[in-house]
Design a protein around this motif. Structure first.
Motif: not given
Length: 693
Positions: A368-374
């Motif tokens: 659970f690292d990095g991008a969340w949403s776009n």
């Protein structure tokens, strides 16, 4: 997102990166990429966050007046508002702090979960922090700020629930759905947003598990049993649950479907035609050791959805949020960032990655690292990406040419839409005869004047007016509220010869009209499906009057207009000396159609229609006028009756756009059924307010 482990917040370095192209080596600075440029990046600490703050959900808003684009990004300590209209030089406008917790007055009430959606120029913000409720923020505050950044306060606070994992909004119905709250057993907490600044509780739905995320739509898909109903597609960890929420007091679960090998069904999104759906699973990569899997559903039977298979990506990162626009899906996959996938062949369960941007270059592991949403829905084509550590990234895909030519081979997912121009004149829906529109461009402006002629529920005629711009192939592109006005005539002032009659706006509730002339809309909205073979020149009219709403497929009353010389087909108005009423003329050869908009003995707006043939524009034109008895806007089509209401005499001798020279008319309309009075004018001047056709 759910994190099923103890998170330790530590300090980390933030890279503040200006425009960086994705080069031939597949890198944009430190970030791996394929055909996506980094326009700019703002670190969390530069958006009101602290060294310990983290990023979360993101959404976008386009100002309907200025057309500026904004990023609304959730942080663990509040919400950041960023002007990205110049994507290479974004401006941090300000920060909305978290809601204080009355049960813990000295706590910060921070939370790593903060989710945002927008509706009619307002943002709706929820959090998993206890006693948080929902913040409502008027986004028009972002216009013309003289000093930035600012510390904002919310416009309204909704407190019918405490915490919520996410907020879902069906913009076509005006209802929001808070999910995984401390109410409704964790199911759908329904909220009426039809007055955007004063949301009210509307009902509950709960099933066998907490709803983790959802998409709620006015259904236009292939299952005819549920078309035009409001349907929610819930992801609740163990199943996809489909719910009919049309009746908020009695929602109905349509189906609940799981699959073998699931970890935690996190979120899902429908294709534009609502025939298929993609879903992600937040724990299957970690639990079963395979690469990122996106699950493909056939939703043609809502009572029995079919899992067709899955698309397996090139990395083993955990997938989080999916959004679909046209024939492309935009996947946010934590440690491997944004992945853009071609879904042109989704009917055969074939998906293909065409572009990517990895905002977390450290690794692509199932963590659970990095991008969340776009958010991929900006008209500019830019995409905003939120990253847990890296903040806000503004991205620009390079996957389609800027324009199509006959010599190039264009991928199917690159849609170059033909945007139609507007044919001025009278429009109507053949399936709702007697309901329609007069659409005319206003002289010396970029505005269109639209008259919505329709029937009330009792069948009596009434009309509304609208003034809006034609943008992106659409009148009232952003579906702004209060675009329709209904006026009453004040008979306390003598209407005959009055110099300033009192025209009262009596509109009540939400009144909206948007007319879309883009061909792509005609193939995706159910309203036009049965009519495309009848008329090639169609448009999709979406409207809301108070609690009534609908979508109609409208066509011109006269398909091929043969305008006389001079051009008289237009909307004509009576000027400031006797304001508030007028008529629309339409011509086809030697046939004239006249629609007169006036007021009855109570001052309420009414309309009558007449037609004549064989006239001469240099002489008086006499037309008998019929008053129609129809049926309500939401009723099925019924027989329309009419009776003679009066006459009109037209003297149309020039088109100078001069009120004193354009022409005159005499009119005598009987108020059939209303006190026996007449609307009378003798040789009054009228002016053509439209641009020449």
């Amino acid at each position: 997102m759910k994190r099923y482990f103890l998170l330790l917040l530590v300090s980390f370095n933030v890279y503040s990166t200006p425009f960086t192209a994705c080069n031939e080596s597949g890198m944009a600075g430190i970030y791996p990429c394929q055909d996506i440029d980094l326009m700019s990046q703002i670190a969390i600490t530069d958006m009101g966050g602290t060294q310990n703050s983290t990023g979360s959900d993101i959404w976008g808003w386009t100002d309907p007046e200025t057309k500026k684009e904004y990023a609304l990004m959730g942080l663990s300590n509040g919400t950041a508002f960023v002007d990205i209209s110049d994507p290479k030089n974004p401006i941090f406008l300000g920060h909305l702090p978290v809601v204080s917790n009355p049960t813990r007055p000295f706590s910060s009430n921070n939370s790593m979960w903060r989710d945002i959606k927008t509706y009619r120029n307002h943002a709706y913000i929820v959090s998993e922090a206890s006693a948080y409720g929902m913040q409502v923020f008027d986004l028009t505050q972002l216009r013309n700020l003289t000093e930035t950044p600012q510390i904002f306060t919310h416009t309204y606070h909704y407190s019918e629930f405490g915490h919520a994992h996410n907020i879902v909004i069906n913009e076509s119905s005006g209802f929001a759905y808070a999910v995984d709250t401390d109410t409704c057993n964790g199911g759908l907490h329904m909220i009426n947003l039809q007055d955007p600044i004063l949301p009210t509780s509307a009902g509950c739905f709960s099933s066998n598990a907490e709803t983790h995320d959802a998409q709620c739509v006015t259904y236009i898909g292939p299952d005819t049993e549920y078309q035009n109903q409001e349907i929610c597609f819930d992801s609740d960890g163990s199943a996809i649950t489909i719910v009919d929420v049309t009746d908020k007091n009695s929602p109905n679960q349509i189906s609940r479907t799981g699959y073998q090998g699931r970890g935690f069904i996190h979120q899902s999104w429908l294709t534009d035609d609502q025939h298929y759906m993609l879903s992600n699973d937040e724990l299957d990569e970690e639990n079963f050791g395979h690469n990122t899997r996106t699950y493909i559903w056939n939703m043609s039977d809502l009572e029995s959805p079919v899992l067709m298979g899955f698309y397996e990506g090139p990395k083993n990162s955990i997938d989080h949020n999916i959004y679909i626009k046209g024939k492309l899906a935009y996947l946010t996959n934590y440690s491997s960032g944004l992945r853009i996938v071609d879904i042109s062949d989704i009917g055969n369960a074939n998906l293909n990655e065409i572009a990517s941007f990895d905002s977390f270059p450290n690794h692509d592991n199932a963590s659970f690292d990095g991008a969340w949403s776009n958010y991929p829905y900006f008209e500019s084509g830019n995409i905003i990406l939120s990253d847990f550590e890296e903040g806000l990234l503004i991205l620009s895909p390079n996957i389609c040419p800027t324009e199509a030519t006959s010599s190039m081979e264009i991928p199917e997912y690159c849609e170059f839409k033909e945007v139609k121009t507007i044919q001025p004149g009278l429009w109507f829906d053949p399936e709702h005869n007697g309901h329609g529109f007069s659409i005319e461009p206003i002289a010396n402006s970029d505005l269109y004047f639209t008259i919505f002629y329709t029937y009330k529920d009792d069948g009596s005629p009434e009309w509304y007016t609208s003034l809006s711009k034609f943008e992106n192939g659409k009148l009232n592109f952003n579906m702004d509220s209060d675009t329709l006005q209904r006026f009453n005539y004040d008979f306390s002032i003598d209407p005959v010869g009055a110099t300033s009659p009192n025209i009262l706006d009596t509109s009540q509730g939400i009144n909206i009209l948007s007319i879309d002339f883009n061909p792509s809309q005609l193939t995706t909205d159910n309203a036009c499906q049965g009519q495309l073979d009848q008329k090639s020149n169609s448009a999709l009219a979406s409207w809301q009057l108070g609690n009534q709403q609908g979508s109609w497929c409208v066509v011109p009353l006269i398909d091929e207009q043969s305008y006389p010389t001079p051009d008289l087909g237009a909307t004509w108005w009576t000027g400031s000396d006797d304001d508030g009423w007028g008529l629309t003329l339409a011509f086809s050869g030697k046939k004239i159609v006249v629609v007169v908009y006036f007021y009855d003995a109570d001052g309420s707006p009414r309309w009558v229609l007449g037609q004549a043939s064989g006239f001469n524009t240099s002489e008086e034109i006499n037309v008998d006028l019929q008053q129609f008895k129809g049926y309500g806007r939401n009723d099925d089509a019924q027989t329309v009756s009419s009776e003679l209401a009066g006459t009109i005499t037209l003297n149309l001798n020039s088109t100078t756009f001069d009120l004193n020279q354009d022409g005159t008319m005499s009119i005598d309309i009987k108020y059939t059924g209303v006190e026996g009075n007449n609307w009378q004018r003798n040789n009054v001047p009228i002016t053509n307010i439209s641009k020449p056709h």
